[in-house]
Design a protein around this motif. Sequence first.
Motif, PDB file in Angstrom:
ATOM      1  N   ALA A   1      36.296  47.333  42.269  1.00 53.81           N
ATOM      2  CA  ALA A   1      35.518  46.594  41.258  1.00 53.81           C
ATOM      3  C   ALA A   1      34.255  47.326  40.816  1.00 53.81           C
ATOM      4  N   ALA A   2      33.937  48.482  41.407  1.00 51.54           N
ATOM      5  CA  ALA A   2      32.776  49.279  41.000  1.00 51.54           C
ATOM      6  C   ALA A   2      33.285  50.479  40.207  1.00 51.54           C
TER       7      ALA A   2
ATOM      8  N   GLY B   1      31.399  35.048  39.283  1.00 52.82           N
ATOM      9  CA  GLY B   1      30.507  36.175  39.508  1.00 52.82           C
ATOM     10  C   GLY B   1      30.909  37.052  40.669  1.00 52.82           C
ATOM     11  N   CYS B   2      32.228  37.246  40.839  1.00 48.99           N
ATOM     12  CA  CYS B   2      32.697  38.059  41.958  1.00 48.99           C
ATOM     13  C   CYS B   2      33.758  39.045  41.476  1.00 48.99           C
TER      14      CYS B   2
ATOM     15  N   ASP C   1      37.581  39.691  45.970  1.00 50.94           N
ATOM     16  CA  ASP C   1      37.147  38.406  46.522  1.00 50.94           C
ATOM     17  C   ASP C   1      38.152  37.304  46.192  1.00 50.94           C
ATOM     18  N   PRO C   2      38.298  36.312  47.073  1.00 54.09           N
ATOM     19  CA  PRO C   2      39.148  35.169  46.729  1.00 54.09           C
ATOM     20  C   PRO C   2      38.507  34.323  45.639  1.00 54.09           C
ATOM     21  N   VAL C   3      39.332  33.681  44.842  1.00 57.60           N
ATOM     22  CA  VAL C   3      38.824  32.770  43.808  1.00 57.60           C
ATOM     23  C   VAL C   3      39.568  31.445  43.919  1.00 57.60           C
ATOM     24  N   PRO C   4      38.920  30.344  43.534  1.00 57.79           N
ATOM     25  CA  PRO C   4      39.604  29.047  43.602  1.00 57.79           C
ATOM     26  C   PRO C   4      40.710  28.943  42.559  1.00 57.79           C
TER      27      PRO C   4
ATOM     28  N   ALA D   1      44.281  33.329  49.486  1.00 62.41           N
ATOM     29  CA  ALA D   1      42.881  33.171  49.889  1.00 62.41           C
ATOM     30  C   ALA D   1      42.351  34.362  50.666  1.00 62.41           C
ATOM     31  N   THR D   2      43.243  35.310  51.020  1.00 63.29           N
ATOM     32  CA  THR D   2      42.803  36.491  51.780  1.00 63.29           C
ATOM     33  C   THR D   2      43.272  37.770  51.077  1.00 63.29           C
TER      34      THR D   2
END
Length: 271
Positions: A255-256, A146-147, A218-221, A212-213
């Motif tokens: 992302a918008a 959700g990011c 946004d970062p994701v796993p 991760a940056t």
Amino acid sequence: MVVVTPHEPSAEPPPGLAARLMIRRREHTGPTSGLAPGYVQGNLAVLPGALAADFREFCRLNPKPCPLLASSAQGDWRMPELAADLDIRTDLPRYRIWRNGRIADEPNDVRDWWRDDLVAFVLDCSFSFEEALLENGIELRHITCGCAVPMYRTTIATVGAGPFHGPMVVSMRPLSSADAARAVEITTRYPRVHGAPVHIGAPQALGIDDLATPDYGDPVPIRDGEIPVFWACGVTPQAVIETVKPEFCITHYPAAMLVTDLRNVDLATGA
């Protein structure tokens, strides 16, 4: 050629228009991934008319990160090629205002910033091919979480045009080896929407030190056994703006996006 026709006022608005109306009313101010499934979304760059010809040429020379969907007449906030009811000043959830290469504001509406000399450009967005990936059972981690998708500046140089030059930005999706192979096959059918990945694995080869940056999003796993897959990204113009430092411009907030009335299926090869 895709023809976008007005909807009947008394009818339920089609999904693309319904999404824009919701955004216009400020009922949605976040990422647009997942809004109006099946409909094309676009990245935005708005520049003074004196720079418009060079930016159009920049897009032509860099079709993977900057696949141009449409541009407006100077001073016009409408784009009938993309939708009959569209206001480029209000129909994105969030914008970025740039002055001399620095972010001056991040409003939800740019009517107060609009000028008669501005030309708007809409570039196709990877959300179009993401729908095809999801339909083929490929998980997209940023959607699961959700990011916003993670995006990174790279050491890949774009082809310059006039004053425009700078690094390519890529978006990243972690995938298993099998899903990565399927993703290459699927996105190759969308050359007008960034096309196949520009790189798979080894982020250091792109000048990315730490997944991760991200520079945007946004970062994701990333799970054990997964590899990062990188696509050219429509946020590239923002990295170019930071490099070129034009006196004034407007972009979308990462992302918008702008939701159009075009259909994703129309952008696939053979459509």
